[in-house]
Design a protein around this motif. Sequence first.
Motif, PDB file in Angstrom:
ATOM      1  N   VAL B  79       0.847  -1.037  -0.023  1.00 16.85           N
ATOM      2  CA  VAL B  79      -0.017  -0.055   0.054  1.00 16.85           C
ATOM      3  C   VAL B  79       0.861   1.297   0.007  1.00 16.85           C
ATOM      4  O   VAL B  79       1.794   1.306   0.903  1.00 16.85           O
ATOM      5  CB  VAL B  79      -0.700  -0.074   1.184  1.00 16.85           C
ATOM      6  N   CYS B  80       0.591   2.280  -1.035  1.00 18.70           N
ATOM      7  CA  CYS B  80       1.338   3.389  -1.079  1.00 18.70           C
ATOM      8  C   CYS B  80       1.221   4.357   0.031  1.00 18.70           C
ATOM      9  O   CYS B  80       0.168   4.548   0.544  1.00 18.70           O
ATOM     10  CB  CYS B  80       1.070   4.075  -2.375  1.00 18.70           C
ATOM     11  N   ASP B  81       2.042   4.598   0.925  1.00 21.52           N
ATOM     12  CA  ASP B  81       2.020   5.371   2.249  1.00 21.52           C
ATOM     13  C   ASP B  81       2.539   6.807   1.809  1.00 21.52           C
ATOM     14  O   ASP B  81       2.953   7.479   2.842  1.00 21.52           O
ATOM     15  CB  ASP B  81       2.490   4.847   3.428  1.00 21.52           C
ATOM     16  N   SER B  82       3.142   7.277   0.797  1.00 15.82           N
ATOM     17  CA  SER B  82       3.718   8.488   0.615  1.00 15.82           C
ATOM     18  C   SER B  82       2.738   9.560   0.529  1.00 15.82           C
ATOM     19  O   SER B  82       1.471   9.341   0.422  1.00 15.82           O
ATOM     20  CB  SER B  82       4.659   8.531  -0.646  1.00 15.82           C
ATOM     21  N   ALA B  83       3.351  10.736   0.403  1.00 13.43           N
ATOM     22  CA  ALA B  83       2.366  12.001   0.635  1.00 13.43           C
ATOM     23  C   ALA B  83       0.939  12.211  -0.024  1.00 13.43           C
ATOM     24  O   ALA B  83       0.170  12.421   0.822  1.00 13.43           O
ATOM     25  CB  ALA B  83       3.169  13.422   0.214  1.00 13.43           C
ATOM     26  N   VAL B  84       0.969  11.831  -1.387  1.00 16.13           N
ATOM     27  CA  VAL B  84      -0.323  12.052  -1.889  1.00 16.13           C
ATOM     28  C   VAL B  84      -1.194  10.718  -1.622  1.00 16.13           C
ATOM     29  O   VAL B  84      -2.682  11.218  -0.866  1.00 16.13           O
ATOM     30  CB  VAL B  84      -0.411  11.958  -3.515  1.00 16.13           C
ATOM     31  N   CYS B  85      -1.101   9.922  -1.428  1.00 11.81           N
ATOM     32  CA  CYS B  85      -1.864   8.746  -0.859  1.00 11.81           C
ATOM     33  C   CYS B  85      -2.042   9.002   0.208  1.00 11.81           C
ATOM     34  O   CYS B  85      -3.408   8.482   0.852  1.00 11.81           O
ATOM     35  CB  CYS B  85      -1.337   7.269  -1.320  1.00 11.81           C
ATOM     36  N   TRP B  86      -1.198   9.168   1.287  1.00 15.84           N
ATOM     37  CA  TRP B  86      -1.359   9.681   2.454  1.00 15.84           C
ATOM     38  C   TRP B  86      -2.650  10.821   2.911  1.00 15.84           C
ATOM     39  O   TRP B  86      -3.443  10.243   3.693  1.00 15.84           O
ATOM     40  CB  TRP B  86      -0.285   9.940   3.148  1.00 15.84           C
ATOM     41  N   MET B  87      -2.446  11.660   1.982  1.00 12.25           N
ATOM     42  CA  MET B  87      -3.609  12.578   2.160  1.00 12.25           C
ATOM     43  C   MET B  87      -5.006  12.010   1.443  1.00 12.25           C
ATOM     44  O   MET B  87      -5.908  12.493   1.987  1.00 12.25           O
ATOM     45  CB  MET B  87      -3.413  13.842   1.079  1.00 12.25           C
ATOM     46  N   GLU B  88      -5.009  10.983   0.874  1.00 15.62           N
ATOM     47  CA  GLU B  88      -6.168  10.856   0.030  1.00 15.62           C
ATOM     48  C   GLU B  88      -6.840   9.380   0.202  1.00 15.62           C
ATOM     49  O   GLU B  88      -7.583   8.781   0.057  1.00 15.62           O
ATOM     50  CB  GLU B  88      -5.969  10.467  -1.419  1.00 15.62           C
ATOM     51  N   GLY B  89      -6.337   9.109   1.644  1.00 16.34           N
ATOM     52  CA  GLY B  89      -7.126   7.758   2.402  1.00 16.34           C
ATOM     53  C   GLY B  89      -6.275   6.737   2.594  1.00 16.34           C
ATOM     54  O   GLY B  89      -6.636   5.480   2.798  1.00 16.34           O
ATOM     55  N   TYR B  90      -4.943   6.891   2.746  1.00 18.71           N
ATOM     56  CA  TYR B  90      -4.100   5.606   2.955  1.00 18.71           C
ATOM     57  C   TYR B  90      -4.322   4.919   4.193  1.00 18.71           C
ATOM     58  O   TYR B  90      -4.583   3.726   4.298  1.00 18.71           O
ATOM     59  CB  TYR B  90      -2.579   5.943   3.168  1.00 18.71           C
ATOM     60  N   GLN B  91      -4.914   5.756   5.152  1.00 19.01           N
ATOM     61  CA  GLN B  91      -5.128   4.955   6.586  1.00 19.01           C
ATOM     62  C   GLN B  91      -6.367   4.404   6.567  1.00 19.01           C
ATOM     63  O   GLN B  91      -6.068   3.016   7.069  1.00 19.01           O
ATOM     64  CB  GLN B  91      -5.371   5.859   7.539  1.00 19.01           C
ATOM     65  N   SER B  92      -7.419   4.721   5.738  1.00 17.68           N
ATOM     66  CA  SER B  92      -8.436   3.724   5.732  1.00 17.68           C
ATOM     67  C   SER B  92      -8.400   2.674   4.800  1.00 17.68           C
ATOM     68  O   SER B  92      -8.942   1.538   5.026  1.00 17.68           O
ATOM     69  CB  SER B  92      -9.873   4.499   5.093  1.00 17.68           C
ATOM     70  N   VAL B  93      -7.448   2.660   3.945  1.00 16.52           N
ATOM     71  CA  VAL B  93      -7.212   1.438   3.070  1.00 16.52           C
ATOM     72  C   VAL B  93      -6.364   0.420   3.685  1.00 16.52           C
ATOM     73  O   VAL B  93      -6.820  -0.619   3.841  1.00 16.52           O
ATOM     74  CB  VAL B  93      -6.212   1.962   1.592  1.00 16.52           C
ATOM     75  N   VAL B  94      -5.200   0.764   4.503  1.00 15.56           N
ATOM     76  CA  VAL B  94      -4.639   0.053   5.568  1.00 15.56           C
ATOM     77  C   VAL B  94      -5.753  -0.758   6.726  1.00 15.56           C
ATOM     78  O   VAL B  94      -5.579  -1.872   6.705  1.00 15.56           O
ATOM     79  CB  VAL B  94      -3.439   0.593   6.284  1.00 15.56           C
TER      80      VAL B  94
END
Lengths: 425, 163
Positions: B79-94
């Motif tokens: 799962v991509c955890d870098s800046a853009v994905c982090w802003m766009e919902g990384y946490q809910s994906v994980v």
Amino acid sequence: MLPQVLFQNRKPRRIATMEEYCRSGGYRVLEDIARGKYSPADICRIVGEAGLRGRGGAGFPAATKWMSVPVDGAYPRYLAANADEMEPGTFKDRMLIHVDPHTLIEGMIIAGYAISASKAFFFIRPSYDSSAMILERELERARQAGYLGDNILGSDYSFDIILHRSGGRYICGEATALLNALMGKRPNPMKPPPYPTVKGLWNRPTVVNNVETLANLPHILRNGPEWYKGLARTKTGAGTKLFCISGKVNRPGCVELPIGTPLREILEEHAGGMRAGSEFKACLPGGASTRYLTKDLLDVEMDFDSLSAVGHRLGTAAITVFDQKTCLVGVTLNLLQFFARESCGWCTPCREGLPYIRDLLWRIENGEGREEYIPMLRQMSRDVWNAYCALAPGAASPVESLLTFFEDEVREHIRLKKCPFSRPR
Amino acid sequence: MIPEALKRELLERTARAEHPREMAVDVMYALQGYYGYMSDEAMEEAAEIVGMTPLELEELATFYDFIYRRPVGRYVIRVCDSAVCWMEGYQSVVDHLTSRLGIGLGDTTADGLFSLIPVCCIGYCDRAPAMLINRKVYGELTPEKIDRILQKLATGKPAAGEE
């Protein structure tokens, strides 16, 4: 209508074929080379006159780099195309390969000819496996057509391109580390001199170019340096640029625009403007290794010189946009998490300094910040400039600019003992 | 031991290279494809093919993200955890993935099907949040989309490539 050069054969949801590339004038420069129209020195001169600057982030003039290969330099010589695109926010190289792979292949042959190389490596990151498979297939087609291999189109020039899949690490995009990776060594960066153009792969002259830089070459040779310079919106710029826009805009994506297009125009006209409820707070104008750029500079012209005149860098021209609801301490912490994890560990300032900075940012973001961390962060951001390669100073850019432009936001975290923003979900 | 045919093919490819070492990562990918990860035995076999010592090869194996020195699941979810994905919902994906799979980041499911790890920017910032499964990319992730992907993989049907 905006001039589309690199993306002129862009098709919705499919890759341009070699035939389509040829119909648009592709491989004609190579035919001219095979007929003896250009010497390698001619190519260097024309590309130099066109003012083509490297598209990988540093913006070094392409022809100057080629001409630093010594005239009496040893053979065989090598070219390496850098498609280890791992700068957060950047995806232009992937787009290029998926849009029109042959403009890139012809560009590599032209660059190879300019430096009298007999072989090129196409270095690609493992996350881009679909791009690698496209390239493998299209390289074979180019070979079948006689554009690659021994005695290209009946000339006495022989050149081939080998696809090299990386094992995957950010440092591999650093030119000297990339060379070590290609040679099957641990990809540590090497401090010049000697420069790779003097002693590169297996101690032979080697030129490392970004794939976007290479893709420009057929078009420059076909249409001439004056045409190329005329594409730019600014006097100091030349050509077009692939801009990757991501973050809080309506239409994130990759667009080809004249270099020097004002930032405001890129965001409003080509990225659909800010999302509903979002206001522009700041952006990283050229990838994670550039400084935050604030609202007052929205009218800056996006080219190398215009940005450096106001203390910023064009970098990879990957624009990541943040809105007023985004915590920039949080973003910076995320970026430093990336840089600390990806540090190759070769030199102390980067290996030890980046985790230290990350830790201080983590404390501030998580309510454990103290006033004295601010001067510490400033000092550390300067100290990592002592690192071996340019990636550590790049990592310091968001930290230094966070403290320069958003010191109040940092202080608010410390005063409240918590992050005043809601975490993204 | 890897099959004789695979070994022959790798030796031939290595012989064609100007310097055998330049094939080190490719050879490891091939052996990893066969074994699922680079076991000590695989490391020795690979080192022999490229003419390096196992220790020299270890320097590379432990350095690169896509070489596994420990067993991983058949599908490695990154799962991509870098800046853009982090802003766009990384946490809910994980969060969704960990609850569906019943494992944490860095773990593998008991049936050996899935491993879950974070990964740095995979260059799909225009389709954030995004993840890679083996070498395929999935973007604009939602819980429903993740469920469909996992379902497909778990039932043995081939993963639908996004691109």
